[in-house]
Design a protein around this motif. Structure first.
Motif, mmCIF file in Angstrom:
data_model
loop_
_atom_site.group_PDB
_atom_site.id
_atom_site.type_symbol
_atom_site.label_atom_id
_atom_site.label_comp_id
_atom_site.label_asym_id
_atom_site.label_seq_id
_atom_site.Cartn_x
_atom_site.Cartn_y
_atom_site.Cartn_z
ATOM 1 N N LEU A 107 3.415 -8.808 -6.384
ATOM 2 C CA LEU A 107 3.958 -7.932 -5.129
ATOM 3 C C LEU A 107 5.315 -7.349 -6.052
ATOM 4 C CD1 LEU A 107 3.883 -10.197 -2.104
ATOM 5 C CD2 LEU A 107 2.293 -8.236 -2.888
ATOM 6 N N LYS A 108 5.956 -8.014 -6.530
ATOM 7 C CA LYS A 108 7.196 -7.272 -7.240
ATOM 8 C C LYS A 108 6.791 -6.304 -8.298
ATOM 9 C CE LYS A 108 10.173 -11.236 -6.643
ATOM 10 N NZ LYS A 108 11.049 -12.449 -7.259
ATOM 11 N N TYR A 109 5.739 -6.855 -8.962
ATOM 12 C CA TYR A 109 5.372 -5.591 -10.303
ATOM 13 C C TYR A 109 4.889 -4.396 -9.557
ATOM 14 C CZ TYR A 109 2.046 -3.613 -13.195
ATOM 15 O OH TYR A 109 1.272 -2.635 -14.035
ATOM 16 N N LEU A 110 4.098 -4.625 -8.406
ATOM 17 C CA LEU A 110 3.656 -3.354 -7.672
ATOM 18 C C LEU A 110 4.657 -2.455 -7.106
ATOM 19 C CD1 LEU A 110 0.429 -4.352 -5.723
ATOM 20 C CD2 LEU A 110 0.604 -2.933 -7.956
ATOM 21 N N ASP A 111 5.838 -3.401 -6.627
ATOM 22 C CA ASP A 111 6.911 -2.555 -6.010
ATOM 23 C C ASP A 111 7.747 -1.752 -6.924
ATOM 24 O OD1 ASP A 111 8.858 -2.360 -3.928
ATOM 25 O OD2 ASP A 111 10.018 -3.556 -4.355
ATOM 26 N N LYS A 112 7.483 -2.234 -8.137
ATOM 27 C CA LYS A 112 8.317 -1.361 -9.166
ATOM 28 C C LYS A 112 7.498 -0.397 -10.005
ATOM 29 C CE LYS A 112 11.682 -5.247 -10.130
ATOM 30 N NZ LYS A 112 12.276 -6.217 -10.900
ATOM 31 N N ASN A 113 6.274 -0.510 -9.559
ATOM 32 C CA ASN A 113 5.472 0.423 -10.591
ATOM 33 C C ASN A 113 4.692 1.399 -9.635
ATOM 34 O OD1 ASN A 113 5.397 -0.607 -13.408
ATOM 35 N ND2 ASN A 113 5.605 -2.353 -12.261
ATOM 36 N N ASP A 114 5.249 2.680 -9.416
ATOM 37 C CA ASP A 114 4.528 3.474 -8.351
ATOM 38 C C ASP A 114 3.098 3.901 -8.555
ATOM 39 O OD1 ASP A 114 7.071 3.275 -7.371
ATOM 40 O OD2 ASP A 114 7.588 5.164 -7.839
ATOM 41 N N GLU A 115 2.841 4.102 -9.777
ATOM 42 C CA GLU A 115 1.514 4.575 -9.995
ATOM 43 C C GLU A 115 0.550 3.370 -9.822
ATOM 44 O OE1 GLU A 115 0.774 6.160 -13.937
ATOM 45 O OE2 GLU A 115 2.349 7.559 -13.704
ATOM 46 N N GLU A 116 0.808 2.233 -10.103
ATOM 47 C CA GLU A 116 -0.174 1.103 -9.733
ATOM 48 C C GLU A 116 -0.334 0.868 -8.363
ATOM 49 O OE1 GLU A 116 -1.932 -1.205 -11.564
ATOM 50 O OE2 GLU A 116 -1.637 0.318 -13.113
ATOM 51 N N TYR A 117 0.880 1.029 -7.671
ATOM 52 C CA TYR A 117 0.892 0.823 -6.018
ATOM 53 C C TYR A 117 -0.137 1.974 -5.390
ATOM 54 C CZ TYR A 117 2.497 0.532 -1.468
ATOM 55 O OH TYR A 117 2.393 0.336 -0.036
ATOM 56 N N GLU A 118 0.134 3.197 -5.813
ATOM 57 C CA GLU A 118 -0.666 4.008 -5.263
ATOM 58 C C GLU A 118 -2.133 4.170 -5.369
ATOM 59 O OE1 GLU A 118 1.763 7.837 -5.844
ATOM 60 O OE2 GLU A 118 2.373 7.739 -3.761
ATOM 61 N N GLN A 119 -2.407 3.348 -6.444
ATOM 62 C CA GLN A 119 -4.141 3.330 -6.632
ATOM 63 C C GLN A 119 -4.734 2.590 -5.678
ATOM 64 O OE1 GLN A 119 -5.162 1.716 -10.468
ATOM 65 N NE2 GLN A 119 -3.693 3.099 -11.590
ATOM 66 N N TYR A 120 -3.736 1.776 -4.759
ATOM 67 C CA TYR A 120 -4.543 1.031 -3.571
ATOM 68 C C TYR A 120 -4.765 2.083 -2.387
ATOM 69 C CZ TYR A 120 -3.739 -3.752 -5.350
ATOM 70 O OH TYR A 120 -3.699 -4.965 -6.127
ATOM 71 N N PHE A 121 -4.497 3.167 -2.680
ATOM 72 C CA PHE A 121 -4.830 4.188 -1.618
ATOM 73 C C PHE A 121 -5.827 5.390 -1.919
ATOM 74 C CE2 PHE A 121 -1.046 1.950 -0.605
ATOM 75 C CZ PHE A 121 -1.400 1.271 0.659
ATOM 76 N N GLU A 122 -6.291 5.106 -3.211
ATOM 77 C CA GLU A 122 -7.193 6.025 -3.567
ATOM 78 C C GLU A 122 -8.495 6.379 -2.569
ATOM 79 O OE1 GLU A 122 -7.264 8.596 -6.051
ATOM 80 O OE2 GLU A 122 -5.072 7.990 -6.390
ATOM 81 N N TRP A 123 -8.645 5.351 -1.900
ATOM 82 C CA TRP A 123 -9.812 5.550 -1.143
ATOM 83 C C TRP A 123 -9.709 6.206 0.054
ATOM 84 C CZ3 TRP A 123 -9.374 3.562 3.803
ATOM 85 C CH2 TRP A 123 -8.112 2.825 4.104
#
Length: 368
Positions: free
Chosen positions: A218-234
């Protein structure tokens, strides 16, 4: 016909004749009635409608309005907007909003451990550390308020842990964050991946060895915007899960019961199914054909025993509060079956005495 949460075993009409058919609709979790977790009770029914896909009239998508509602971007914020909201309002990365505490999944126990590694804003009664706006505090009306959706959308992650870990038991706790554009942290149905809109749309607790490992991700995703936004490609490309799309396409009932949408609700749909089955057998009887046999199985509901999580967040411990309740209901189920098979009186005192006798006998056999 019986509604699970309101089911009282002394309401059963006796004596039961061979042509008497019983139907069960139970769309809620076992915390409302543990009796349906046991074969002795489930096999009493001829027709079932539950969240299990194995039931006769499945309600797997009961809290999901439509595929269009799920892919909506009405409340979707960019990761930069979420970060700005977090800074302005002093928000934690994770939101937790439950008020039903001491659950069969030990939801509170897991989140309590998660809080040791990452900040969590808890707006409900469980682990409460932040207040909801007054107009959202009603547990029923507030849950579907547009402002509640907007609040969840400001967070990076939302706790989506069910109060019970039944197969296919999935509620608004999953669908709501997916709708608004927040990543759900999911613990519930062991088959929940079958229902996700895409392979990368939610974080499944069981994919991590420990609560600490989950917190690190969770902390990793919180600091990495590109990785986080991949969860909403769908949200842009559409739902890729063909099974979920087929469930929504093929169901005959609608979740939104407003006057603006035509269709029947699942209560009416289940009643119609029973009527069709009964009339089919009446026709068969008149024409000398063999009647169809309808009988429920444990798999039509059948939820497991309550659990507690250990220090790593693994579900390895019996529930200190609920195990005895679950065990008591197991013996009540056995006693109920014993009485019904003999058309004996079904009343509270008689059932409890029989349950205690069966429990004592089984314990003695176990010791021997």
């Amino acid at each position: 016909m019986f509604y699970g949460s309101a089911f009282q075993y002394d309401d059963l009409p006796l004596p039961r004749e061979p042509h008497h058919e019983w139907a069960l609709l139970h769309d809620e979790s076992p915390k409302n009635n543990y009796l349906f977790s046991f074969e002795e009770v489930m096999s009493l029914f001829n027709h079932t409608s539950t969240f299990r896909r194995e039931s006769d009239y499945p309600l797997v998508t009961q809290f999901l309005e439509s595929s269009e509602w799920l892919t909506s971007t009405k409340h979707l914020l960019s990761v930069k907007e979420k970060r700005q909201q977090a800074e302005d309002l002093k928000l934690a990365p994770v939101i937790f909003t439950n008020s039903a505490c001491a659950t069969a999944s030990d939801r509170d126990g897991y989140i309590r451990r998660l809080m040791e590694y990452i900040p969590v804003d808890s707006y409900g009664l469980c682990l409460h550390n932040r207040d909801l706006p007054k107009h959202l505090r009603d547990s029923i009306e507030g849950m579907f308020h547009e402002d509640f959706y907007k609040l969840i959308s400001k967070y990076k992650f939302a706790v989506a842990i069910e109060n019970a870990l039944c197969v296919a038991y999935v509620t608004e706790k999953l669908w709501r964050p997916l709708h608004v554009g927040t990543i759900p942290i999911v613990m519930g149905s062991p088959k929940v991946k079958d229902l996700l809109p895409s392979n990368r749309s939610a974080i499944i607790v069981d994919d991590y060895e420990s609560v600490e490992d989950l917190a690190k991700y969770l902390k990793y995703l919180d600091k990495n915007d590109e990785e986080y936004e991949q969860y909403f490609e769908w949200k842009k490309s559409g739902i890729s899960n063909g099974y979920l799309l087929s469930l929504l396409r093929d169901r005959e009932w609608v979740y939104d019961y407003s006057d603006n949408i035509e269709g029947i609700n699942f209560f009416e749909g289940f009643e119609c199914l029973i009527c069709r089955r009964v009339h089919e057998n009446l026709k068969r009887e008149k024409t000398g054909q063999e009647k169809l046999e309808f009988r429920a199985k444990l798999e039509h509901y059948g939820c497991p025993a309550p659990v507690n999580v250990d220090d790593r967040g693994q579900r390895t411990l019996p529930s200190y509060l609920l195990t005895e309740t679950f065990t008591s209901m197991k013996y009540i189920a056995k006693a109920l079956r014993y009485h019904l098979e003999r058309n004996l009186i079904v009343k509270g005192d008689s059932i409890l005495r029989t349950a205690e006798h069966i429990r004592h006998r089984e314990n003695q056999t176990s010791i021997t």
